[in-house]
Design an enzyme around this catalytic site. Sequence first.
Site, PDB file in Angstrom:
ATOM      1  N   CYS A   1      -4.931   6.264  -3.660  1.00  0.00           N
ATOM      2  CA  CYS A   1      -4.272   4.949  -3.644  1.00  0.00           C
ATOM      3  C   CYS A   1      -2.860   5.159  -4.158  1.00  0.00           C
ATOM      4  CB  CYS A   1      -5.030   3.957  -4.521  1.00  0.00           C
ATOM      5  SG  CYS A   1      -4.193   2.357  -4.693  1.00  0.00           S
TER       6      CYS A   1
ATOM      7  N   CYS B   1       0.868  -1.180   0.000  1.00  0.00           N
ATOM      8  CA  CYS B   1       0.000   0.000   0.000  1.00  0.00           C
ATOM      9  C   CYS B   1       0.903   1.228   0.000  1.00  0.00           C
ATOM     10  CB  CYS B   1      -0.920  -0.008   1.214  1.00  0.00           C
ATOM     11  SG  CYS B   1      -1.961   1.459   1.319  1.00  0.00           S
TER      12      CYS B   1
END
Length: 274
Positions: A219, A85
């Site tokens: 993101c 991530c």
Amino acid sequence: MGTLFRYTFAKGHATGNDFVIIDDPHGMQDLSAEAVAALCDRHTGVGGDGLLRVVRAGQVAGHEFDPDLWFMDYRNADGSIAEMCGNGLRLFSRHLLNDQLVQSGEFTVATRAGLKQVRVARGGMIATNLGVVDLGTEPITVTHEGRTFAGRPADVGNPHVVVFTDHDRLLQLDLSKAPVWEPAAAFPAGVNVEFVHEAMPGELLMRVHERGCGETLSCGTGVVAAAAAYRDRSGFEGPVQVRVRGGDLTVTFEGDEVWLTGPAVIVARGEYWS
């Protein structure tokens, strides 16, 4: 009577992508999928797009990193484990810096997608090296709300499909609904889908549907995937600015390595009981 959860936590975000942070240096916390989902619930928990467990690499089974490195154990909001991530890595790094768990402004974090270099950038921003983006060649067809799009697969340690579209369609997308893709077998564990519009050379607008989360404000790995696909498609060589709903991020290319730079902020600390 259900399972009792009790955790001391920090909460923060990186361009609106928000996470619960649990310190667990010795690997003593029982972080089941049920517990993660409870912590990330926005109505009855702390709320977050995911959870970051701060643990020494030596306490994580199946990895052969330096055992004294900090390992970013990332979980999606539904409790599923993810490889990587990008925004989470910046927030994880901010937490290490704020709590003086690292001794300098340049350090290494272990992840399921390998070792990641981190450095403090100008203005308190955090830059993270997300390695080499593997752009796939097999075309992916993405279907959303009855419309089909041509997608480009990209691996940033986790799977992505990048779709280029026009400005109006980008704004009109209802990403509370998950896109589907063909061939389905290309991503058996799910995929993050980025919808991207080139506002001007070197500047992209992006929205994203993240697996295990739904639409998020940002993101990090998706931003990197979008920038790499854009660079390959357009031939643009400079830094790429990517505007997401949670803010602006910068992607730079140093040889084959991709760096993502942006903000990360701790906003709260507390104790969760359930």
